[in-house]
Design a protein around this motif. Structure first.
Motif, PDB file in Angstrom:
ATOM      1  N   ASN A   1       0.816  -1.216   0.000  1.00 29.83           N
ATOM      2  CA  ASN A   1       0.000   0.000   0.000  1.00 29.83           C
ATOM      3  C   ASN A   1       0.852   1.270   0.000  1.00 29.83           C
ATOM      4  O   ASN A   1       0.501   2.265  -0.641  1.00 29.83           O
ATOM      5  CB  ASN A   1      -0.945   0.024   1.208  1.00 29.83           C
ATOM      6  CG  ASN A   1      -2.015  -1.057   1.134  1.00 29.83           C
ATOM      7  OD1 ASN A   1      -1.963  -1.933   0.278  1.00 29.83           O
ATOM      8  ND2 ASN A   1      -2.972  -0.995   2.033  1.00 29.83           N
ATOM      9  N   SER A   2       1.974   1.234   0.724  1.00 33.07           N
ATOM     10  CA  SER A   2       2.837   2.418   0.771  1.00 33.07           C
ATOM     11  C   SER A   2       3.425   2.717  -0.602  1.00 33.07           C
ATOM     12  O   SER A   2       3.577   3.883  -0.987  1.00 33.07           O
ATOM     13  CB  SER A   2       3.960   2.217   1.796  1.00 33.07           C
ATOM     14  OG  SER A   2       4.809   1.139   1.429  1.00 33.07           O
ATOM     15  N   VAL A   3       3.754   1.663  -1.358  1.00 31.70           N
ATOM     16  CA  VAL A   3       4.278   1.841  -2.715  1.00 31.70           C
ATOM     17  C   VAL A   3       3.212   2.471  -3.612  1.00 31.70           C
ATOM     18  O   VAL A   3       3.486   3.401  -4.380  1.00 31.70           O
ATOM     19  CB  VAL A   3       4.730   0.481  -3.300  1.00 31.70           C
ATOM     20  CG1 VAL A   3       5.095   0.611  -4.771  1.00 31.70           C
ATOM     21  CG2 VAL A   3       5.902  -0.076  -2.502  1.00 31.70           C
ATOM     22  N   VAL A   4       1.996   1.956  -3.508  1.00 28.67           N
ATOM     23  CA  VAL A   4       0.889   2.470  -4.309  1.00 28.67           C
ATOM     24  C   VAL A   4       0.600   3.929  -3.952  1.00 28.67           C
ATOM     25  O   VAL A   4       0.446   4.782  -4.841  1.00 28.67           O
ATOM     26  CB  VAL A   4      -0.376   1.609  -4.111  1.00 28.67           C
ATOM     27  CG1 VAL A   4      -1.565   2.226  -4.829  1.00 28.67           C
ATOM     28  CG2 VAL A   4      -0.132   0.183  -4.590  1.00 28.67           C
ATOM     29  N   TYR A   5       0.559   4.223  -2.671  1.00 30.29           N
ATOM     30  CA  TYR A   5       0.213   5.577  -2.245  1.00 30.29           C
ATOM     31  C   TYR A   5       1.291   6.590  -2.651  1.00 30.29           C
ATOM     32  O   TYR A   5       0.972   7.681  -3.169  1.00 30.29           O
ATOM     33  CB  TYR A   5       0.005   5.626  -0.729  1.00 30.29           C
ATOM     34  CG  TYR A   5      -0.635   6.913  -0.254  1.00 30.29           C
ATOM     35  CD1 TYR A   5      -2.019   7.077  -0.298  1.00 30.29           C
ATOM     36  CD2 TYR A   5       0.138   7.974   0.215  1.00 30.29           C
ATOM     37  CE1 TYR A   5      -2.607   8.265   0.116  1.00 30.29           C
ATOM     38  CE2 TYR A   5      -0.437   9.157   0.630  1.00 30.29           C
ATOM     39  CZ  TYR A   5      -1.817   9.299   0.579  1.00 30.29           C
ATOM     40  OH  TYR A   5      -2.403  10.485   0.976  1.00 30.29           O
ATOM     41  N   MET A   6       2.551   6.239  -2.426  1.00 31.30           N
ATOM     42  CA  MET A   6       3.635   7.146  -2.800  1.00 31.30           C
ATOM     43  C   MET A   6       3.646   7.393  -4.302  1.00 31.30           C
ATOM     44  O   MET A   6       3.861   8.524  -4.764  1.00 31.30           O
ATOM     45  CB  MET A   6       4.975   6.582  -2.333  1.00 31.30           C
ATOM     46  CG  MET A   6       5.208   6.649  -0.836  1.00 31.30           C
ATOM     47  SD  MET A   6       5.313   8.348  -0.201  1.00 31.30           S
ATOM     48  CE  MET A   6       6.820   8.928  -1.009  1.00 31.30           C
ATOM     49  N   THR A   7       3.399   6.350  -5.080  1.00 36.91           N
ATOM     50  CA  THR A   7       3.345   6.503  -6.529  1.00 36.91           C
ATOM     51  C   THR A   7       2.188   7.418  -6.917  1.00 36.91           C
ATOM     52  O   THR A   7       2.346   8.355  -7.717  1.00 36.91           O
ATOM     53  CB  THR A   7       3.187   5.130  -7.205  1.00 36.91           C
ATOM     54  OG1 THR A   7       4.312   4.305  -6.861  1.00 36.91           O
ATOM     55  CG2 THR A   7       3.103   5.266  -8.719  1.00 36.91           C
ATOM     56  N   HIS A   8       1.031   7.141  -6.362  1.00 35.60           N
ATOM     57  CA  HIS A   8      -0.177   7.934  -6.629  1.00 35.60           C
ATOM     58  C   HIS A   8       0.071   9.419  -6.386  1.00 35.60           C
ATOM     59  O   HIS A   8      -0.291  10.271  -7.219  1.00 35.60           O
ATOM     60  CB  HIS A   8      -1.300   7.414  -5.729  1.00 35.60           C
ATOM     61  CG  HIS A   8      -2.509   8.294  -5.638  1.00 35.60           C
ATOM     62  ND1 HIS A   8      -3.291   8.620  -6.728  1.00 35.60           N
ATOM     63  CD2 HIS A   8      -3.062   8.927  -4.564  1.00 35.60           C
ATOM     64  CE1 HIS A   8      -4.279   9.411  -6.336  1.00 35.60           C
ATOM     65  NE2 HIS A   8      -4.166   9.615  -5.041  1.00 35.60           N
ATOM     66  N   LYS A   9       0.713   9.738  -5.274  1.00 31.94           N
ATOM     67  CA  LYS A   9       0.915  11.130  -4.895  1.00 31.94           C
ATOM     68  C   LYS A   9       2.086  11.793  -5.637  1.00 31.94           C
ATOM     69  O   LYS A   9       2.110  13.030  -5.785  1.00 31.94           O
ATOM     70  CB  LYS A   9       1.151  11.228  -3.381  1.00 31.94           C
ATOM     71  CG  LYS A   9      -0.102  10.959  -2.555  1.00 31.94           C
ATOM     72  CD  LYS A   9      -1.131  12.067  -2.763  1.00 31.94           C
ATOM     73  CE  LYS A   9      -2.334  11.920  -1.852  1.00 31.94           C
ATOM     74  NZ  LYS A   9      -3.287  13.045  -2.009  1.00 31.94           N
ATOM     75  N   CYS A  10       3.038  11.005  -6.103  1.00 31.88           N
ATOM     76  CA  CYS A  10       4.224  11.578  -6.748  1.00 31.88           C
ATOM     77  C   CYS A  10       4.073  11.746  -8.258  1.00 31.88           C
ATOM     78  O   CYS A  10       4.882  12.448  -8.881  1.00 31.88           O
ATOM     79  CB  CYS A  10       5.458  10.715  -6.464  1.00 31.88           C
ATOM     80  SG  CYS A  10       6.124  10.895  -4.795  1.00 31.88           S
ATOM     81  N   VAL A  11       3.068  11.114  -8.848  1.00 31.94           N
ATOM     82  CA  VAL A  11       2.902  11.168 -10.303  1.00 31.94           C
ATOM     83  C   VAL A  11       2.884  12.600 -10.849  1.00 31.94           C
ATOM     84  O   VAL A  11       3.560  12.888 -11.849  1.00 31.94           O
ATOM     85  CB  VAL A  11       1.641  10.391 -10.748  1.00 31.94           C
ATOM     86  CG1 VAL A  11       1.213  10.790 -12.163  1.00 31.94           C
ATOM     87  CG2 VAL A  11       1.916   8.898 -10.705  1.00 31.94           C
TER      88      VAL A  11
END
Length: 267
Positions: free
Chosen positions: A123-133
């Protein structure tokens, strides 16, 4: 002659960079001229790695220190916002933070451990990716996710929470490579084998016994040793380099010393 990378002017955010693979990766980026963000849950460990990054930086650039827990969305948001406020952009996101969370299926707390494994490792990978895009789209940056060969091998008893969380990273990497390609964001993953870090401390074993376990595993590896954090850091740097790996995206890069091909057993 060793290969040297030049990340001058780049901003590299490495999660879980207060020790092990993350710390080695942060130091390599700093040594290669990048502005580095060091983050983890332990303030002293974060400060120590940040100081090491500044020492090896060609211009002694200070690393940004952010203490936080990536299972907490607010901490993730603060990490990203602080990075952008400090450096104005993000070029490279290394999703390295994770934990070896284990439990046999019949354990009374299995669902709790399984949920924690997903939250910490996936989940942390998904969230960080989501926010950094949005930021990576502006810099045509790239993402490197640290998975594990445990995502490719049938695990031993109790390993299902960890293995499944890492397998999820592999598929997410492929999906994001395709989805973010039009934004010119490259996304790749690395699958380390056994690496001599503090990972084994989860088993609460004496330090000398852990050393012997790594030695025994290394003897089974075709390369004759287990990995060191720097081995994975150099793989990260290669994938992050547009000049060296600009045509690579959606790849699941195995860096395991031959673990999978030799079908090494940890029993």
């Amino acid at each position: 002659m060793s290969l040297k990378y030049d990340f001058t002017g780049k901003v590299a955010l490495i999660t879980g960079s207060s020790s092990g693979i993350g710390a080695a990766t942060a130091q390599l980026f700093a040594k290669s001229g990048a502005n580095v963000v060091v983050t983890g849950r332990n303030a002293d460990a974060v400060a120590k790695v940040a100081k090491q990054c500044s020492v090896v930086s060609p211009k002694q650039l200070p690393a940004l220190e952010v203490v936080g827990d990536l299972t907490n969305d607010e901490d993730c948001n603060r990490l990203i916002e602080t990075t952008v406020q400090t450096f104005g952009k993000i070029d490279i996101l290394v999703n390295n933070a994770g934990a070896g969370i284990m439990a046999p299926i019949d354990a009374t707390d299995y669902m709790e451990k399984f949920s924690l494994a997903l939250k910490t490792n996936l989940n942390s990978v998904v969230y960080m990716t989501h926010k950094c895009v949005p930021y990576l789209a502006k810099t045509r940056g790239n993402i490197i996710n640290i998975s594990s060969i445990a995502s490719k091998k049938s695990g031993s008893t109790g390993s299902s929470p960890y293995c499944m969380s890492k397998a999820g990273i592999n598929m997410f990497t492929k999906c994001m490579a395709a989805e973010l390609g039009p934004k010119r964001i490259r996304v790749n993953a690395i699958l380390p084998g056994a690496v001599d870090t503090n990972f084994m401390t989860i088993f609460d074993l004496p330090k000398d016994l852990i050393g012997q376990i790594y030695s025994n595993i290394g003897q089974k590896y075709p390369v004759g040793r287990v990995g060191q954090s720097q081995d994975i850091a150099y793989t990260v740097a290669y994938l992050a380099s547009d000049s060296e790996a600009g045509f690579i995206t959606g790849s699941i890069v195995v860096a395991d010393g031959g673990d999978i091909v030799a079908n090494v057993s940890y029993e």
